[in-house]
Design a protein around this motif. Sequence first.
Motif, PDB file in Angstrom:
ATOM      1  N   SER A  82       7.412   5.931   2.873  1.00  0.00           N
ATOM      2  CA  SER A  82       6.008   5.634   2.586  1.00  0.00           C
ATOM      3  C   SER A  82       5.689   4.169   2.863  1.00  0.00           C
ATOM      4  CB  SER A  82       5.673   5.963   1.138  1.00  0.00           C
ATOM      5  OG  SER A  82       5.730   7.336   0.919  1.00  0.00           O
ATOM      6  N   ALA A  88       0.924   3.999  -2.927  1.00  0.00           N
ATOM      7  CA  ALA A  88       0.606   5.388  -2.615  1.00  0.00           C
ATOM      8  C   ALA A  88       1.707   6.320  -3.095  1.00  0.00           C
ATOM      9  CB  ALA A  88       0.401   5.559  -1.113  1.00  0.00           C
ATOM     10  N   HIS A  89       2.940   5.886  -3.019  1.00  0.00           N
ATOM     11  CA  HIS A  89       4.054   6.736  -3.439  1.00  0.00           C
ATOM     12  C   HIS A  89       4.225   6.725  -4.957  1.00  0.00           C
ATOM     13  CE1 HIS A  89       7.823   8.883  -2.987  1.00  0.00           C
ATOM     14  NE2 HIS A  89       8.330   8.056  -3.873  1.00  0.00           N
ATOM     15  N   LEU A 120       1.174  10.179  -3.415  1.00  0.00           N
ATOM     16  CA  LEU A 120       1.137  10.684  -2.046  1.00  0.00           C
ATOM     17  C   LEU A 120       2.543  10.688  -1.461  1.00  0.00           C
ATOM     18  CD1 LEU A 120      -1.980   8.929  -0.492  1.00  0.00           C
ATOM     19  CD2 LEU A 120      -1.761  11.291  -1.202  1.00  0.00           C
ATOM     20  N   GLY A 167       3.168   2.713   5.726  1.00  0.00           N
ATOM     21  CA  GLY A 167       2.143   1.745   5.354  1.00  0.00           C
ATOM     22  C   GLY A 167       2.178   0.508   6.230  1.00  0.00           C
ATOM     23  N   ALA A 174      -3.624   2.892   4.240  1.00  0.00           N
ATOM     24  CA  ALA A 174      -3.967   3.974   3.309  1.00  0.00           C
ATOM     25  C   ALA A 174      -4.396   5.232   4.056  1.00  0.00           C
ATOM     26  CB  ALA A 174      -5.079   3.513   2.370  1.00  0.00           C
ATOM     27  N   ILE A 221      -0.139   6.827  -6.973  1.00  0.00           N
ATOM     28  CA  ILE A 221      -1.021   7.938  -6.621  1.00  0.00           C
ATOM     29  C   ILE A 221      -0.233   9.228  -6.430  1.00  0.00           C
ATOM     30  CG2 ILE A 221      -2.739   8.739  -4.952  1.00  0.00           C
ATOM     31  CD1 ILE A 221      -3.370   5.798  -4.424  1.00  0.00           C
ATOM     32  N   VAL A 242       0.837  -1.207   0.000  1.00  0.00           N
ATOM     33  CA  VAL A 242       0.000   0.000   0.000  1.00  0.00           C
ATOM     34  C   VAL A 242       0.867   1.250   0.000  1.00  0.00           C
ATOM     35  CG1 VAL A 242      -1.662   1.323   1.363  1.00  0.00           C
ATOM     36  CG2 VAL A 242      -2.000  -1.109   1.041  1.00  0.00           C
ATOM     37  N   GLY A 243       1.950   1.250   0.789  1.00  0.00           N
ATOM     38  CA  GLY A 243       2.862   2.392   0.810  1.00  0.00           C
ATOM     39  C   GLY A 243       3.544   2.619  -0.520  1.00  0.00           C
ATOM     40  N   LEU A 289      -1.281   6.970   5.479  1.00  0.00           N
ATOM     41  CA  LEU A 289      -0.548   7.650   4.412  1.00  0.00           C
ATOM     42  C   LEU A 289      -1.277   8.918   3.957  1.00  0.00           C
ATOM     43  CD1 LEU A 289       0.560   4.516   2.464  1.00  0.00           C
ATOM     44  CD2 LEU A 289       2.100   6.223   3.411  1.00  0.00           C
ATOM     45  N   LEU A 290      -2.581   8.862   3.867  1.00  0.00           N
ATOM     46  CA  LEU A 290      -3.359  10.038   3.483  1.00  0.00           C
ATOM     47  C   LEU A 290      -3.256  11.135   4.539  1.00  0.00           C
ATOM     48  CD1 LEU A 290      -5.333  11.246   1.413  1.00  0.00           C
ATOM     49  CD2 LEU A 290      -7.164  10.288   2.793  1.00  0.00           C
ATOM     50  N   ASN A 330       0.087  12.806   4.352  1.00  0.00           N
ATOM     51  CA  ASN A 330       0.149  13.722   3.222  1.00  0.00           C
ATOM     52  C   ASN A 330      -0.567  15.026   3.532  1.00  0.00           C
ATOM     53  OD1 ASN A 330       0.944  14.322   0.553  1.00  0.00           O
ATOM     54  ND2 ASN A 330      -1.143  13.915  -0.143  1.00  0.00           N
TER      55      ASN A 330
END
Length: 87
Positions: free
Chosen positions: A32, A17-18, A23, A36, A72, A21, A13-14, A75-76, A79
């Motif tokens: 990241s 996300a990096h 993030l 995660g 997630a 996406i 997921v980390g 991480l959000l 950010n």
Amino acid sequence: MEFIVWIVTGSLVGWLAHAVIGLNGERSRLVSMAMGVAGAVVGGKTLAPMFIVAPLDPISVTSLAFAGGAAATLLLLANVVQNRWNF
């Protein structure tokens, strides 16, 4: 065994996300992924047993979903904090 699954889930997921996406773009991919993993462990170990009434198997789809969702979310939030206060 479930701890290893949470580590893999959180790091995946980390990484997504990096890389995909975008993030936490100012941080490294490793940070990241570590965030995660931390979110996945918290989600799988503490959140999943609180919301699930039936006894959990060591590795279940529900605990995996909680682990991924918590990773997630962490991480959000990281950010948002970074963009808001420029950490």
